[in-house]
Design a protein around this motif. Structure first.
Motif, PDB file in Angstrom:
ATOM      1  N   SER A  83       0.452  -1.207   0.258  1.00  0.00           N
ATOM      2  CA  SER A  83       0.178  -0.064   0.268  1.00  0.00           C
ATOM      3  C   SER A  83       1.521   1.152  -0.299  1.00  0.00           C
ATOM      4  CB  SER A  83      -0.868  -0.063   1.165  1.00  0.00           C
ATOM      5  OG  SER A  83      -1.183   1.247   1.121  1.00  0.00           O
ATOM      6  N   GLU A  84       1.812   1.409   0.645  1.00  0.00           N
ATOM      7  CA  GLU A  84       3.114   2.106   0.651  1.00  0.00           C
ATOM      8  C   GLU A  84       3.361   2.296  -0.738  1.00  0.00           C
ATOM      9  OE1 GLU A  84       6.001   3.839   3.903  1.00  0.00           O
ATOM     10  OE2 GLU A  84       5.873   2.282   4.177  1.00  0.00           O
ATOM     11  N   LEU A  85       3.708   1.612  -1.222  1.00  0.00           N
ATOM     12  CA  LEU A  85       4.579   1.697  -2.411  1.00  0.00           C
ATOM     13  C   LEU A  85       3.630   1.872  -3.323  1.00  0.00           C
ATOM     14  CD1 LEU A  85       6.623  -1.222  -3.093  1.00  0.00           C
ATOM     15  CD2 LEU A  85       7.399   0.724  -2.807  1.00  0.00           C
ATOM     16  N   GLU A 104       8.591   6.233 -14.191  1.00  0.00           N
ATOM     17  CA  GLU A 104       9.720   6.031 -14.091  1.00  0.00           C
ATOM     18  C   GLU A 104      10.849   7.004 -13.469  1.00  0.00           C
ATOM     19  OE1 GLU A 104      12.086   3.528 -17.193  1.00  0.00           O
ATOM     20  OE2 GLU A 104      10.737   1.727 -16.112  1.00  0.00           O
ATOM     21  N   PRO A 105      11.352   7.562 -12.179  1.00  0.00           N
ATOM     22  CA  PRO A 105      12.200   5.747 -12.051  1.00  0.00           C
ATOM     23  C   PRO A 105      10.649   6.376 -10.567  1.00  0.00           C
ATOM     24  CG  PRO A 105      13.176   7.771 -10.932  1.00  0.00           C
ATOM     25  CD  PRO A 105      12.192   8.759 -11.956  1.00  0.00           C
ATOM     26  N   THR A 106      10.903   4.256 -10.619  1.00  0.00           N
ATOM     27  CA  THR A 106       9.313   4.303  -9.332  1.00  0.00           C
ATOM     28  C   THR A 106      10.086   3.445  -7.966  1.00  0.00           C
ATOM     29  OG1 THR A 106       9.656   1.926 -10.567  1.00  0.00           O
ATOM     30  CG2 THR A 106       7.392   3.390 -10.996  1.00  0.00           C
ATOM     31  N   ALA A 107       9.581   4.282  -7.558  1.00  0.00           N
ATOM     32  CA  ALA A 107      10.383   3.975  -6.078  1.00  0.00           C
ATOM     33  C   ALA A 107      10.272   2.804  -5.415  1.00  0.00           C
ATOM     34  CB  ALA A 107       9.328   4.793  -4.494  1.00  0.00           C
ATOM     35  N   THR A 108      10.888   2.131  -5.124  1.00  0.00           N
ATOM     36  CA  THR A 108      11.237   1.102  -4.416  1.00  0.00           C
ATOM     37  C   THR A 108      11.157   0.342  -2.684  1.00  0.00           C
ATOM     38  OG1 THR A 108      13.663   0.495  -4.106  1.00  0.00           O
ATOM     39  CG2 THR A 108      12.418   0.423  -6.548  1.00  0.00           C
TER      40      THR A 108
END
Length: 353
Positions: free
Chosen positions: A86-88, A182-186
């Motif tokens: 959920s946070e991602l 992008e960039p997507t947060a990991t």
């Protein structure tokens, strides 16, 4: 057969005044629409009374883009729990994130609109604030200017147009659209770059300090004050509460080394090394030195396992200060490591003097 590849499906052209805009956005997406009127509608603001606006598409795009990203997270991170997923999802498809996507790809200039100077001004203010930021980060919780909702709506509307044009195929939507995000947060990014307010409370708890955030509001906006054991250590003004709170937390984190007696520990652990470049830049401004210059000194390993060592040098009136940092997997982290070492070296230098 995919209707985009089938010669039996006629291409629906856009209106003459939108041909260039549609073609440009198709190029950004690397996707040719069969029904180009869908993209035209996605690029039409509600101020255009004689044309269908993007409002219905924005509704579809909000849900479809969120679901496409949810599917990706579920498959890419099989070991994450519901809270982490959920946070991602939240940080990667938030209004802030999507507004920055719109700015990055210049989508607003293709939006058909009529006489909305206040909206144009807000978008320009937001875009200018992003351009002035020191460096990019995979996680953005907000800057000095609140993200205009129209930018996020625009991205969601374009996503909906793609989704409908590919016959409501979520997988194809994601394949076409993921490059824009992008960039997507990991998960690693979230751990390395937690929300400033969360970081502030965690750091104060670690050092046994009581922290509170209080607000003072008036007709023009809100002042958020950060209080450490009852004493105000930082305050920031903004038109919205969330921006003033965010900026006050950032300011408090930057100043905490002045109130806690464990400066080095805070840089290495609490504030984390990613703050070092900003802190070093601030020190240079105070001392009227030139801006720090970062260089990659060494890089080792195979292409997918590269590690970097960076240096930083600062031209001063007394000569050039130079130091190298630790080995890191990313250039940005290697630069911050060098900055952290320079900060500690400057402190030691001041102590000796």
């Amino acid at each position: 057969m995919d209707r985009l590849l089938s010669p039996s499906v006629p291409v629906v052209p856009p209106s003459p005044d939108m041909v260039d805009s549609v073609r440009s956005v198709e190029s950004i997406l690397n996707h040719r629409f069969t029904d180009k009127r869908l993209l035209e509608q996605a690029l039409t603001h509600s101020s255009c009374m004689d044309s269908p606006s993007y409002e219905r598409l924005e509704f579809v795009g909000d849900i479809s883009l969120g679901l496409a990203f949810t599917n990706y997270l579920y498959l890419a991170y099989p070991n994450l729990d519901q809270g982490q997923l959920s946070e991602l999802r939240s940080v990667n498809v938030s209004t802030e994130k999507l507004a920055r996507v719109a700015v990055k790809h210049g989508l607003y200039r293709f939006l058909r609109r009529v006489n909305v100077p206040s909206m144009d001004e807000k978008v320009k203010e937001f875009s200018d604030s992003i351009a002035e930021e020191d460096e990019t980060c995979p996680v953005s919780y907000g800057g000095s200017v609140k993200a205009p909702k129209v930018l996020a709506d625009l991205v969601e509307s374009v996503a909906a147009a793609v989704y409908i044009d590919v016959n409501f195929d979520l997988q194809r939507l994601w394949v076409i659209f993921r490059g824009l995000l992008e960039p997507t947060a990991t998960l690693e990014d979230l751990q390395r770059h937690p929300h400033p307010v969360t970081k502030l409370f965690n750091l104060c708890q670690k050092h046994g300090k009581r922290v509170e955030i209080k607000y003072l509001e008036n007709d023009t906006g809100s002042i958020a004050g950060v209080y450490l054991d009852g004493e105000c250590i930082a305050s920031e003004f903004a038109e919205q509460n969330e921006i003033s709170k965010l900026n006050a937390a950032k300011a408090a984190l930057s100043r905490l080394s002045e109130f806690l007696t464990v400066d080095t520990e805070i840089i290495d652990d609490g504030l984390e090394i990613e703050c070092a470049k900003k802190k070093l830049h601030e020190r240079c401004i105070k001392k009227k030195w030139a801006k720090p210059i970062y260089s990659v000194e060494r890089e080792e390993g195979r292409s997918h396992e590269k590690k970097f060592v960076c240096s930083v040098k600062i031209p001063t009136q007394e000569g050039v200060l130079y130091i190298e940092g630790d080995e890191r997997c990313r250039i940005r982290d290697a630069e911050n490591s060098a900055a952290s070492f320079m900060i500690q070296s400057l402190k030691l230098r001041n102590d000796l003097l």
